[in-house]
Design an enzyme around this catalytic site. Structure first.
Site, PDB file in Angstrom:
ATOM      1  N   HIS A 165       0.844  -1.198   0.000  1.00 20.60           N
ATOM      2  CA  HIS A 165       0.000   0.000   0.000  1.00 20.60           C
ATOM      3  C   HIS A 165       0.879   1.246   0.000  1.00 20.60           C
ATOM      4  CE1 HIS A 165      -3.203  -2.786   1.291  1.00 20.60           C
ATOM      5  NE2 HIS A 165      -4.016  -1.891   0.784  1.00 20.60           N
TER       6      HIS A 165
ATOM      7  N   LYS B  13      -0.719   4.888   4.431  1.00 17.78           N
ATOM      8  CA  LYS B  13      -1.648   3.957   5.084  1.00 17.78           C
ATOM      9  C   LYS B  13      -1.193   3.714   6.517  1.00 17.78           C
ATOM     10  CE  LYS B  13      -4.058  -0.451   4.601  1.00 17.78           C
ATOM     11  NZ  LYS B  13      -5.372   0.196   4.874  1.00 17.78           N
TER      12      LYS B  13
END
Length: 226
Positions: A135, A139
């Site tokens: 990600h 995040k």
């Protein structure tokens, strides 16, 4: 419907865009406008049909509790708060309102969950398993809620523990890989999100589905009904 979107991040902004496109009336609140859920009063929510939360793990519980007190349905796309599920489930039941959460609102990812479930019996035949998730660097939770869901699917029926390896790099939307290895071969399954729009469309469809319903729902249980 009158929708309130919590969170002005990349996904929250896209949720608002999708909701407008689907002809809903939309309001958006950023974190600075809603410290400790202070903006989520019954008076402010009076005209709202459903709330969609894409904020942060530290904000979800207060936001949800405020919506439940106001008798408003809420869809939660934020992850990292799942230890509080029993507490919130009880409050939703007492208030007779609606709550829908999911580790991933992408229809494609929910199809992927089913594919992984079909592959899980490999672990009963001396395959080892690993999960890799990638990600963007912003995040906040690791491993991702989606990776944890994949692990839970693979661990059903008492299968052995699995390693999750997390990477945070650049602006990666979300890539999840499942590798099942034996001495004879390797099964490799991958879901790669090209954009956040799949999450946004799923969340708006979830709010539409939740309208008028009571109960505590996991998106994995209802996505085929959208």
């Amino acid at each position: 419907m009158n929708l309130l979107i919590l969170g002005r991040g990349k996904t929250g902004a896209l949720v608002a865009e999708v909701a407008h496109a689907r002809r809903h009336h939309v309001r958006v609140l950023c974190a600075s406008e809603n410290t400790n859920a202070s903006a989520l009063t019954p008076e402010n929510l009076a005209e709202i049909n459903a709330v969609i939360d894409f904020t942060s793990p530290s904000s979800v519980v207060a936001n949800a509790e405020a919506c439940i007190r106001a008798g408003k349905s809420i869809v939660v796309g934020t992850t990292g708060w799942y230890d509080y599920i029993p507490q919130l489930r009880a409050k939703v039941a007492a208030a007779k309102t609606g709550f829908l959460y999911g580790s991933n609102f992408s229809i494609g990812m929910n199809l992927f969950f089913e594919i992984v479930r079909a592959a899980a019996p490999a672990l009963d035949f001396e395959y080892s398993g690993q999960i890799f998730e990638r990600h963007h660097t912003q995040k906040k939770d690791a491993p991702s809620g989606t990776a944890i869901t994949l692990r839970d699917i693979l661990l059903e029926s008492g299968r052995p523990e699995l390693e999750i390896v997390s990477f945070r790099e650049g602006d990666v939307v979300g890539m999840h890989e499942v590798a099942l290895n034996s001495s004879h071969d390797r099964i490799y399954l991958c879901h790669d999100s090209k954009s956040r729009r799949g999450f946004a469309e799923g969340a708006v469809r979830a709010a539409e589905w939740l309208a008028g319903k009571q109960g505590f729902f996991d998106f994995r249980e209802v996505w085929k009904q959208l």
